[in-house]
Every structure is written in structure tokens, then in C-alpha cells.
Design a protein around this motif. Structure first.
Motif, mmCIF file in Angstrom:
data_model
loop_
_atom_site.group_PDB
_atom_site.id
_atom_site.type_symbol
_atom_site.label_atom_id
_atom_site.label_comp_id
_atom_site.label_asym_id
_atom_site.label_seq_id
_atom_site.Cartn_x
_atom_site.Cartn_y
_atom_site.Cartn_z
ATOM 1 N N UNK A 104 -0.679 9.310 3.199
ATOM 2 C CA UNK A 104 0.621 8.851 2.332
ATOM 3 C C UNK A 104 0.879 7.298 2.824
ATOM 4 N N UNK A 106 -1.063 5.040 3.966
ATOM 5 C CA UNK A 106 -2.124 4.460 3.475
ATOM 6 C C UNK A 106 -2.141 4.144 1.960
ATOM 7 N N UNK A 107 -2.030 5.346 1.200
ATOM 8 C CA UNK A 107 -2.245 5.197 -0.319
ATOM 9 C C UNK A 107 -0.942 4.907 -1.103
ATOM 10 N N UNK A 108 -0.005 5.663 -0.719
ATOM 11 C CA UNK A 108 1.264 5.491 -1.709
ATOM 12 C C UNK A 108 2.122 4.058 -1.056
ATOM 13 N N UNK A 111 -1.055 0.755 0.150
ATOM 14 C CA UNK A 111 -1.819 0.196 -1.084
ATOM 15 C C UNK A 111 -1.249 0.202 -2.413
#
Lengths: 214, 214
Positions: A104, A106-108, A111
Motif C-alpha cells: 500500500x 509503495x503503490x498508493x 508511486x
């Protein structure tokens, strides 16, 4: 420094600060090599693109010379090498919760929101697109932190990563004030010995870097 | 279906297809519950936002009722529950390589490139920003796949995730042709039994969903 020691390639206050926090919290030894992310040169003049063709930090060169990229992979490698020193859950359900939060963050957050906002050259529509996602994601973080000291049951690499990413809020005009649970969490993290040491060191290096660019 | 079985919330051809592939490859049992990501309703009329306030698939409801979100966390949970059936490296270096690829696919490909491109309502500057990153990221993938059958040493959840994400290239005018290693990889993956079964089923459900919207 011996040949067989680990090397961590970092840039001050970038996501690689999470790995520095993990090193300090776990007591692991590593040579820290600063990377200028604009010129893609290391502090000793080396070409960082030969280390990571994508030019992204962190990179961990492990004892046996293997190159490991991606923040959450580097963090887990450090924590798993020192399970006695750092909270690295082994039980399936707890480990799944760690994976969930690393992913979460890292992606939301990293990034999806902060990378575009930190890219000053990006079109304003790109910034608006990223900013529009901030409220729902921060609400999700705040709901987790409500009544909790850490992301998991003890200080972990998820905290190292979350602190590092939310620290960028100040540089991107993302307000954290609407979420007192997050504001309090950041205050607690700044008082954690490994976080405080890493943060002070990287702030100083960041300022040096900024001054050298003037 | 027994009360204590796992439930996987999915949307056809979304990133949750990777979890379906992992279920089939590992022989794990789970009830598959379709989610309409526009209306945020499940196929039986339930409110998906009560399951995941962020409205994102996949969600895995585990045997004990815990809710697990984030694709790479769900994938690792499924693989780790069935280490005898699916390649789930236990050794630190190999596990780090799995983490690296799950993170790269999740952050750089999934979130950095394809989520913005699949969002047809996003500003064209957002699409251009995402598209500009495609070439370097796909070159990185192609370099890894050169001379390899899988992302790791055997079919793994990294393949399930990479196939699912690169399948979106056809819907977003991202050309894979410049990278023969990727084109060949996708062809091999489509022939893998678990991938083929999951892909055929989700294509059919996707077409049904599209027709229902007309």
C-alpha cells in the motif's frame, strides 16, 4: 570497509531513507553510497546507471555481490537478515499484514501520490490527478493508526517506509493536519532512535546537496 | 461453500486475475465474488465499500475472516499457504528476488503506467506522463526475460502478476512488439494451464460485463 560488506546506494530524504532506518534499527552494517539522482553519479564519480539502469534508489549490493532493487525488497532483506533485532513477522497472517502495508505504501502513497507531486517538471494535470487520491489514501492510513503506536504490533520496516514517504508531505503541500492520528504518529516516529538518527543525517546531506546546486 | 472458506473479491481482467491464477496453480479453494468496480457492488448486491473502503480489488477474506488487501500481499498469502504446489522461494536471496519483482510490477508497471492509462477520464497529460515511462520499464522486463522461461526459476506469483498487468497493453495501446522476449513470454504464459484457465474465464466474464453496460 571490507569487500564483502553490503553497500546501500541512497539519495538524501529519498525513499532509500527507509533502508537507512532499517539498517540502524537492525544493527546491520552497510557502506552508504550517495547518489546524485539528477546526474546519476555516485559520490565517488561512478556511473550509477551501471548499478541500476533505471537510475532509482535504493539499491542494495549484498554480501555476495548481488544487486537488489525496489524499496520493499531491500527493506525485507535487511529485516529478515536480523530477525533478532527487528520485528519481522514470521507467522503467515502477520507477514501478510506486513506485505499489505509495504505494498500500500509503495503503490498508493509513494508511486500513486508522491512521485508525481515531487516531479516539479510534470504537467499540472499530473499533479492534480495525484493530489485527488490523497484524501482517501490518508484516511485509510489514519484509520489504521487510530489507537495504534505502529503500523504493525511493533516498530517495523513498514514504519520506516511510511515515515519516509509521509515526510514528503511538507515538500508537496499535502496537508496531514486533517488526520491527527497521522500527525501524532509522525511525532512518535521522529522520536524513535533509528528514525531520528537517519532523519538528522539525511536532512544535513540534503541541505549540502541543495547548496551545491546553487 | 463452507463458512470458513476463503473468499476472493475480483473484477474480470483486473489485477485480481493474478490471484485467480495463483489459486488455480496452487490448488487452493476459494469462493470467487465478482465486484462491479463502477458501482462498487458485489454480484449478490452487497456493498463492496464495506469490505474495502478504497473500493479496490483484490480482497481476500481468509479462513478466519480477516480482510487482506493489496495484490502482492494476497498473492504471497496464497503461495505461502501451498508451498508444496507453487514455487514460493524460502531462501533469503531468492525471496528477495521475488519481493523485488512483485514490487517492480506493482509500482512501476501497474501503478506507474497502466492505472493512469486505463483511466479513460484522466487528462491527456496524465496519459502522456505514464506512457513516457513505458519504454525504460519494458526494457528492464525484457532484459530479465531474455533467455529465461519465467521471472524467477520456476512459475511463480511474479508470473501471474506480470502476465495480468502486461495483458492490459492491448487495451492501452502500449506496444510490446519492440521486445520479442516479452512477446514470447506472453505466448508461453497463455499456454500455462492455470493462466489459460483463469484468462479464458475472466475474458468471458469481462465480455458479459461489457454487454450488460450497453
Amino acid at each position: 570497509v571490507e569487500d564483502e560488506s553490503m553497500k546501500l546506494y541512497f539519495s538524501p530524504l529519498a525513499c532509500s531513507m527507509a533502508s537507512r532506518i532499517a539498517l540502524y534499527a537492525s544493527g546491520a552494517e552497510a557502506e552508504l553510497i550517495q547518489v546524485n539522482t539528477k546526474t546519476k553519479r555516485t559520490a565517488d564519480g561512478g556511473d550509477f546507471l551501471l548499478v541500476n539502469p533505471l537510475g532509482l534508489v535504493p539499491v542494495l549490493r549484498t554480501d555476495d555481490g548481488a544487486i537488489l532493487t525496489e524499496n520493499s525488497a531491500v527493506l525485507q532483506f535487511i529485516a529478515d537478515r536480523h530477525p533478532e533485532a527487528m520485528f519481522a513477522p514470521r507467522e503467515l497472517d502477520e507477514r501478510a499484514r506486513l506485505h499489505q502495508w509495504l505494498s500500500f505504501i509503495g503503490t498508493e502513497l509513494h508511486k500513486g501520490i508522491f512521485v508525481p507531486l515531487l516531479d516539479k517538471a510534470a504537467h499540472e494535470a499530473v499533479h492534480a490527478y495525484a493530489r485527488a487520491k490523497a484524501s482517501s489514501r490518508l484516511s485509510w492510513v489514519a484509520a489504521r493508526l487510530e489507537g495504534r503506536e505502529f503500523v504493525l504490533d511493533a516498530f517495523s520496516i513498514a514504519d520506516a517506509y511510511l515515515f519516509t514517504v509521509l515526510n514528503w508531505a511538507a515538500y508537496t503541500q499535502v496537508a496531514l493536519d486533517p488526520w491527527p492520528a497521522i500527525v501524532e504518529y509522525m511525532r512518535r516516529m521522529r522520536a524513535h532512535p533509528a528514525v531520528a538518527r537517519a532523519f538528522e543525517e539525511e536532512k544535513a546531506l540534503y541541505l549540502q546537496e541543495q547548496e551545491a546546486r546553487v
